[in-house]
Design an enzyme around this catalytic site. Structure first.
Site: not given
Lengths: 433, 433
Positions: B40-41, B8-9, B199, B130, B128, B302, B99
């Site tokens: 990975r794949r 996602v990131v 964190k 901030i 994230g 996100g 983290k």
């Protein structure tokens, strides 16, 4: 390090440098030696700063030539500007808290620093202790800032907060603020929005990688905000805040894209994160394309909070002297034009005292339509006939959708001229969805 | 630039790099060229990232040797750790969002970066989007941080928020969070506080210039928080939040000064700025000696918000490649010990179901005194006798002043053993004055 100015902020800087000397040495990698403090007059008692009285001098011009880091907390345009330029010429990095100077001469200062390859840092110039400029300049450097919405003047926030909590009028609230030291004897720079406008210029320059000077900022202060406006806001579930707003505005067929930079009072919903900012606190809301909504909150003024921001910059500049490297310089590549206020897209709250007769709403709605302003909500209510007038009266409360500010202003003028409208009792911009 | 990981990131990073290529070039002073993306794949559809399919590779070990900036968004300890160390060996600066790795191997990574003189940035690893680590590491470098109090896990904040707004129990609220994608199928890392503890370790290390690893952090999750606890908090004018707390603790005759680093649910007053942080948002409250109280608020997770933080770091590292210089390295000079949880100074809320008979309060108060715990408030009320018991029942609600956590824990145990106490119905720490 040389310190220019030894007022509330300067003496806090000097004191904290001494008290936390070991920490500064460990964090920088070398001790910070204070070589002098420039003041206007010698002989005043400055023992609170806890520094060697021998360090004080009235010869600032000479002082800046013998330091590798110069901290300017005199304020105002001159002699601060000349002293900073002179410090750059002699190869010193500069930390300043001077919002007025940055807003007026930012590009000149950046260019001078660039010419000799030294640092210019100014975190303390906006929102005091709140780390805000470094996040905008560096943390969000990989993002696309869309909007900055900030409470950046503690005095006006205090005054407006008091108007809300006590029902006081503007004059009375200012007197309270003066009595408690939150407002100066001459509060013009704060209540007329000059201070916030300088900060808005700095924020917009950083957020949009463009050059914005204080003169580019549309400015309305809070002197016209009445107790009735505050009540009207509360009835709408809103609070009145003096906001510094910096916003990307997309192109239209009539004009190119650009930025709107403005300072004016506005109603924001109580559910908005900025609505809860009380007393003299500052807070800045940032909306970026990827990061979404961010908020930064803290003390915007005061000796120690401002000194905290100054000293964070001192560590950065001093570290660069010790370890090499430099902080970011001016980034004005986007070169976006600052749009006229008339082109800003705003929303208006308008309260009208009207004759309670058939056809009033139709007449009013026609004016909105004629100016291509779309209405979001309208509420009509009968007014108690306090003045025993024969005529029946009603109040029309209208909130618009976003439209060019010029169209909204023209609509209000047209409404005032309608025979059915006795008075435009309150007009205020609305911010925050 | 090389990208390790394309979830996602990672895919958000790749997409934004392409979409904003001109901005990155202008801000850095040179274009960012993406030389490869390790996955990975091969063969999965990754068209959303909008990058040349030729860039994907499964050979991460080779990829990190041919980039000057490496972005690691794989997560987990291995192979992330080895790949980052290998990137340093080949002279690359590294940006990571990891983290867990930072909390476990921060000092090792710092040392490796230091050895070759390259950058290690990790803004995305906490909260994230901030901007938080840069402010702590740099803006507050001239101040003395006393306390960090943060909501740094969006999943648990969402779950607790739902428990408050809907009255749901823990299990039901977790199911809602899972259905909406706020919690993973196995929510252990979040609800047991492991994520927040990592964190907290990172925040404490930066705030106090000391080395704190994830294992040093006292950790309690939210699995034991009941609907009754949430109701009790509301009755006290509080909300329950899972907090990451990093705090300076002064010396006593028994032990040296040090830091308390802990993650646990706590009641905070609704007037506290953190109380208004809803849903999956994050916010971190920082108290520093000069700056006073600061708060940072925004989206903690996100793809795009995390990518914003990663890309801000990419700009910093890339600028250093182009213009010279380096960001701050590890600062662990203060070397403060992490204290046992028993030595942390906390406040407790305790609700007791007691027999309604003379002398109960005296017996309870005696236990508090015996453990040298001072009571701030006590409220006593009769309970409706739902179970038709012969015995009359009452509820004692007690809030203590701050005391060593060990003394508070021992007091609760002693209270549970009192014959007059039928049940300790709720116990929770209290934070925020």
């Amino acid at each position: 390090m040389a310190l220019l100015g030894c007022g509330v902020v300067g003496s806090a800087v000097a004191r904290l440098l001494t008290e936390q000397a070991d920490d500064f040495e460990a964090r920088i990698g070398a001790p910070v030696e204070l070589v002098g403090i420039a003041v206007r007059r010698l002989g005043r008692d400055r023992s609170a700063a806890g520094v060697d009285p021998e360090l004080f001098t009235t010869d600032a011009e000479e002082l800046v030539t013998r330091a590798d880091v110069v901290v300017e907390v005199i304020g105002g345009i001159e002699p601060a500007r000349s002293l900073i330029l002179r410090a750059f010429e002699h190869g010193a990095g500069v930390v300043t808290a001077n919002k007025a100077l940055l807003a007026e001469s930012g590009p000149e200062l950046y260019a001078a620093a660039e010419a000799v390859g030294v640092d210019l840092y100014y975190e303390a110039s906006v929102a005091g202790a709140i780390p805000l400029l470094r996040p905008l300049r560096e943390s969000l450097a990989g993002d696309d800032v869309r909007k900055v919405l900030g409470i950046v003047n503690g005095t006006t926030n205090y005054v407006l907060d008091k108007m809300h909590t006590t029902g006081a009028g503007f004059g009375e609230a200012v007197e309270q603020a003066q009595a408690l030291g939150y407002a100066e004897a001459d509060p013009t720079a704060d209540v007329e929005g000059f201070d916030a406008a300088a900060k808005a210029a700095i924020l917009a320059s950083l957020a949009f990688h463009s050059r914005v000077s204080g003169n580019d900022v549309y400015r309305e202060g809070i002197t016209e905000v009445t107790a009735a406006d505050v009540q009207a806001a509360e009835a709408m579930g809103c609070v009145v805040k003096l906001l510094a707003i910096c916003e990307r505005v997309e192109a239209t067929p009539e004009r190119p894209s650009g930025i709107s930079v403005r300072v004016h009072p506005a109603m924001i919903p109580t559910s908005h994160p900025l609505a809860g900012v009380r007393e003299a606190f500052n807070a800045v809301f940032v909306e970026a394309r990827s990061a979404g909504e961010l908020m930064f909150y803290g003390r915007g003024a005061g000796g120690d909070p401002t000194a905290s921001a100054v000293l964070g910059d001192v560590v950065a500049v001093a570290r660069h002297r010790v370890l090499g490297g430099r902080g970011p310089g001016e980034s004005a590549y986007a070169d976006l034009p600052t749009l006229d206020m008339g082109d800003a897209r705003t929303r208006y709250f308008i309260s009208l005292d009207v004759a309670d007769e058939p056809g009033v709403l139709a007449a009013v709605a026609t004016e909105f339509a004629r100016h291509q302003v779309s209405i979001e909500t309208v509420r009509q209510q009968q007014l108690a006939d306090e003045d025993h007038d024969v005529e029946e009266r009603a109040e029309l409360v209208i909130v618009t959708h976003a439209a060019p500010d010029a169209a909204l202003g023209a609509t209000v003028e047209a409404l005032a001229a309608l025979p059915q409208v006795r008075e435009v009792s309150s007009v205020m911009r609305v911010e925050g969805e």
